[in-house]
Design a protein around this motif. Sequence first.
Motif, PDB file in Angstrom:
ATOM      1  N   PRO A  63      36.340  21.640  45.550  1.00 18.49           N
ATOM      2  CA  PRO A  63      37.440  22.605  45.428  1.00 18.49           C
ATOM      3  C   PRO A  63      38.587  22.097  44.551  1.00 18.49           C
ATOM      4  O   PRO A  63      38.812  20.893  44.446  1.00 18.49           O
ATOM      5  N   ALA A  64      39.281  23.033  43.941  1.00 20.83           N
ATOM      6  CA  ALA A  64      40.454  22.691  43.131  1.00 20.83           C
ATOM      7  C   ALA A  64      41.528  22.090  44.025  1.00 20.83           C
ATOM      8  O   ALA A  64      41.595  22.360  45.229  1.00 20.83           O
ATOM      9  N   GLU A  92      28.642  13.351  46.612  1.00 17.40           N
ATOM     10  CA  GLU A  92      27.871  13.516  47.844  1.00 17.40           C
ATOM     11  C   GLU A  92      27.107  12.234  48.120  1.00 17.40           C
ATOM     12  O   GLU A  92      26.417  11.704  47.264  1.00 17.40           O
ATOM     13  N   ARG A  93      27.258  11.721  49.324  1.00 10.92           N
ATOM     14  CA  ARG A  93      26.592  10.491  49.740  1.00 10.92           C
ATOM     15  C   ARG A  93      25.326  10.814  50.515  1.00 10.92           C
ATOM     16  O   ARG A  93      25.120  11.948  50.945  1.00 10.92           O
ATOM     17  N   ALA A  94      24.522   9.785  50.727  1.00 13.06           N
ATOM     18  CA  ALA A  94      23.328   9.934  51.556  1.00 13.06           C
ATOM     19  C   ALA A  94      23.775  10.417  52.935  1.00 13.06           C
ATOM     20  O   ALA A  94      24.775   9.950  53.466  1.00 13.06           O
ATOM     21  N   GLY A  95      23.072  11.348  53.495  1.00 18.49           N
ATOM     22  CA  GLY A  95      23.429  11.874  54.804  1.00 18.49           C
ATOM     23  C   GLY A  95      24.321  13.097  54.737  1.00 18.49           C
ATOM     24  O   GLY A  95      24.622  13.698  55.759  1.00 18.49           O
ATOM     25  N   GLY A  96      24.806  13.470  53.553  1.00 19.78           N
ATOM     26  CA  GLY A  96      25.573  14.699  53.401  1.00 19.78           C
ATOM     27  C   GLY A  96      27.078  14.566  53.419  1.00 19.78           C
ATOM     28  O   GLY A  96      27.778  15.549  53.193  1.00 19.78           O
ATOM     29  N   ALA A  97      27.631  13.384  53.714  1.00 22.76           N
ATOM     30  CA  ALA A  97      29.087  13.217  53.652  1.00 22.76           C
ATOM     31  C   ALA A  97      29.534  13.307  52.197  1.00 22.76           C
ATOM     32  O   ALA A  97      28.771  13.021  51.278  1.00 22.76           O
ATOM     33  N   ILE A  98      30.777  13.711  51.992  1.00 20.93           N
ATOM     34  CA  ILE A  98      31.328  13.819  50.640  1.00 20.93           C
ATOM     35  C   ILE A  98      32.530  12.883  50.522  1.00 20.93           C
ATOM     36  O   ILE A  98      33.429  12.915  51.361  1.00 20.93           O
ATOM     37  N   SER A  99      32.516  12.048  49.483  1.00 20.06           N
ATOM     38  CA  SER A  99      33.620  11.145  49.190  1.00 20.06           C
ATOM     39  C   SER A  99      34.480  11.796  48.112  1.00 20.06           C
ATOM     40  O   SER A  99      33.993  12.115  47.036  1.00 20.06           O
ATOM     41  N   VAL A 100      35.756  12.003  48.427  1.00 22.08           N
ATOM     42  CA  VAL A 100      36.666  12.689  47.507  1.00 22.08           C
ATOM     43  C   VAL A 100      37.673  11.684  46.945  1.00 22.08           C
ATOM     44  O   VAL A 100      38.239  10.881  47.677  1.00 22.08           O
ATOM     45  N   LYS A 101      37.862  11.749  45.638  1.00 22.06           N
ATOM     46  CA  LYS A 101      38.857  10.930  44.930  1.00 22.06           C
ATOM     47  C   LYS A 101      39.842  11.909  44.299  1.00 22.06           C
ATOM     48  O   LYS A 101      39.438  12.832  43.602  1.00 22.06           O
ATOM     49  N   VAL A 102      41.136  11.728  44.575  1.00 18.79           N
ATOM     50  CA  VAL A 102      42.169  12.650  44.092  1.00 18.79           C
ATOM     51  C   VAL A 102      43.216  11.858  43.323  1.00 18.79           C
ATOM     52  O   VAL A 102      43.607  10.773  43.735  1.00 18.79           O
ATOM     53  N   GLY A 103      43.661  12.417  42.214  1.00 22.13           N
ATOM     54  CA  GLY A 103      44.696  11.764  41.433  1.00 22.13           C
ATOM     55  C   GLY A 103      45.757  12.758  40.994  1.00 22.13           C
ATOM     56  O   GLY A 103      45.495  13.954  40.893  1.00 22.13           O
ATOM     57  N   LEU A 104      46.935  12.244  40.774  1.00 18.22           N
ATOM     58  CA  LEU A 104      47.996  13.087  40.218  1.00 18.22           C
ATOM     59  C   LEU A 104      48.800  12.282  39.220  1.00 18.22           C
ATOM     60  O   LEU A 104      48.902  11.066  39.301  1.00 18.22           O
ATOM     61  N   GLU A 105      49.312  13.003  38.248  1.00 18.86           N
ATOM     62  CA  GLU A 105      50.218  12.438  37.254  1.00 18.86           C
ATOM     63  C   GLU A 105      51.550  13.125  37.460  1.00 18.86           C
ATOM     64  O   GLU A 105      51.602  14.339  37.664  1.00 18.86           O
ATOM     65  N   GLY A 106      52.617  12.347  37.459  1.00 20.00           N
ATOM     66  CA  GLY A 106      53.941  12.919  37.681  1.00 20.00           C
ATOM     67  C   GLY A 106      54.936  12.433  36.652  1.00 20.00           C
ATOM     68  O   GLY A 106      54.655  11.521  35.866  1.00 20.00           O
ATOM     69  N   ARG A 107      56.108  13.055  36.671  1.00 24.38           N
ATOM     70  CA  ARG A 107      57.187  12.687  35.758  1.00 24.38           C
ATOM     71  C   ARG A 107      58.484  12.536  36.537  1.00 24.38           C
ATOM     72  O   ARG A 107      58.740  13.281  37.477  1.00 24.38           O
ATOM     73  N   ALA A 108      59.269  11.597  36.111  1.00 23.37           N
ATOM     74  CA  ALA A 108      60.607  11.403  36.671  1.00 23.37           C
ATOM     75  C   ALA A 108      61.610  11.613  35.545  1.00 23.37           C
ATOM     76  O   ALA A 108      61.460  11.034  34.465  1.00 23.37           O
ATOM     77  N   GLU A 171      39.645  22.151  51.747  1.00 20.94           N
ATOM     78  CA  GLU A 171      40.685  22.216  50.724  1.00 20.94           C
ATOM     79  C   GLU A 171      41.212  20.813  50.460  1.00 20.94           C
ATOM     80  O   GLU A 171      41.272  19.987  51.370  1.00 20.94           O
ATOM     81  N   ILE A 172      41.607  20.574  49.219  1.00 19.95           N
ATOM     82  CA  ILE A 172      42.227  19.309  48.830  1.00 19.95           C
ATOM     83  C   ILE A 172      43.671  19.628  48.462  1.00 19.95           C
ATOM     84  O   ILE A 172      43.928  20.515  47.663  1.00 19.95           O
ATOM     85  N   GLU A 173      44.616  18.891  49.073  1.00 21.94           N
ATOM     86  CA  GLU A 173      46.028  19.199  48.878  1.00 21.94           C
ATOM     87  C   GLU A 173      46.814  17.930  48.608  1.00 21.94           C
ATOM     88  O   GLU A 173      46.532  16.882  49.195  1.00 21.94           O
ATOM     89  N   VAL A 174      47.776  18.012  47.696  1.00 21.41           N
ATOM     90  CA  VAL A 174      48.683  16.898  47.423  1.00 21.41           C
ATOM     91  C   VAL A 174      50.113  17.399  47.483  1.00 21.41           C
ATOM     92  O   VAL A 174      50.376  18.597  47.348  1.00 21.41           O
ATOM     93  N   GLY A 175      51.040  16.475  47.675  1.00 21.20           N
ATOM     94  CA  GLY A 175      52.443  16.835  47.678  1.00 21.20           C
ATOM     95  C   GLY A 175      53.318  15.601  47.611  1.00 21.20           C
ATOM     96  O   GLY A 175      52.907  14.516  48.037  1.00 21.20           O
ATOM     97  N   LEU A 176      54.502  15.755  47.048  1.00 27.74           N
ATOM     98  CA  LEU A 176      55.478  14.664  47.009  1.00 27.74           C
ATOM     99  C   LEU A 176      56.311  14.747  48.272  1.00 27.74           C
ATOM    100  O   LEU A 176      56.699  15.830  48.703  1.00 27.74           O
ATOM    101  N   GLY A 177      56.582  13.633  48.868  1.00 19.59           N
ATOM    102  CA  GLY A 177      57.335  13.596  50.117  1.00 19.59           C
ATOM    103  C   GLY A 177      56.393  13.712  51.297  1.00 19.59           C
ATOM    104  O   GLY A 177      55.280  14.214  51.183  1.00 19.59           O
ATOM    105  N   GLY A 178      56.808  13.231  52.444  1.00 17.65           N
ATOM    106  CA  GLY A 178      55.960  13.264  53.636  1.00 17.65           C
ATOM    107  C   GLY A 178      55.969  14.607  54.324  1.00 17.65           C
ATOM    108  O   GLY A 178      54.937  15.207  54.569  1.00 17.65           O
TER     109      GLY A 178
END
Length: 190
Positions: A63-64, A92-108, A171-178
């Motif tokens: 997913p996006a 997709e790993r053996a056994g059906g689990a999915i390993s997700v890697k997420v990245g973001l680029e930001g500006r200050a 869903e995959i979600e990112v955000g700045l701040g806790g």
Amino acid sequence: MRFTIKLGSGPLLLVAMLALPACTSSGSGGSDMGSTLGNMLRYGSTTEPPLARAVEVEATECPAVTVADGGAALRRGTSQISIANVARECIERAGGAISVKVGLEGRALLGAGGGGGRFDVPVTFQIKRGDRVIVSRLKRVAVTIPANDTQSSFMAIESDMIVPPGTGEYEIEVGLGGAAAAASPRRRRG
């Protein structure tokens, strides 16, 4: 049987390399390519990769990434820090689990009267199914704006976020701040 091949023999070297696996034998009496050279030709390494690695494939559904409402930007004094771009990879790993890697680029960006400095930016990465959070990670990223500059870029990457087999759509979600990243409405990104 032992062969000596001089480098620079051109086509002769290629023919000898291709014939070599057929001349060697594994301990089982077959002429498979389980030799060191065979492994180099197949895997680019002298040894076979572990079985678990051999069955990992890019997941057909990935997913996006969405940016949490209120998590696209935050202020530090008069400076503003924001998300500029997001990306993801699902394996997709053996056994059906999915390993997700997420990245973001930001500006200050420095605000009026601001000077260079270092900012500590909390970045939240989450994987959800509906309202249920499957994985949530908080990462602190150091962002530095050099003296005499007005802006800087930064990247944050979180790897190996595991979606268990049989989870269904997620869903995959990112955000700045806790706290801002925990809000439910989202804005869809790339």
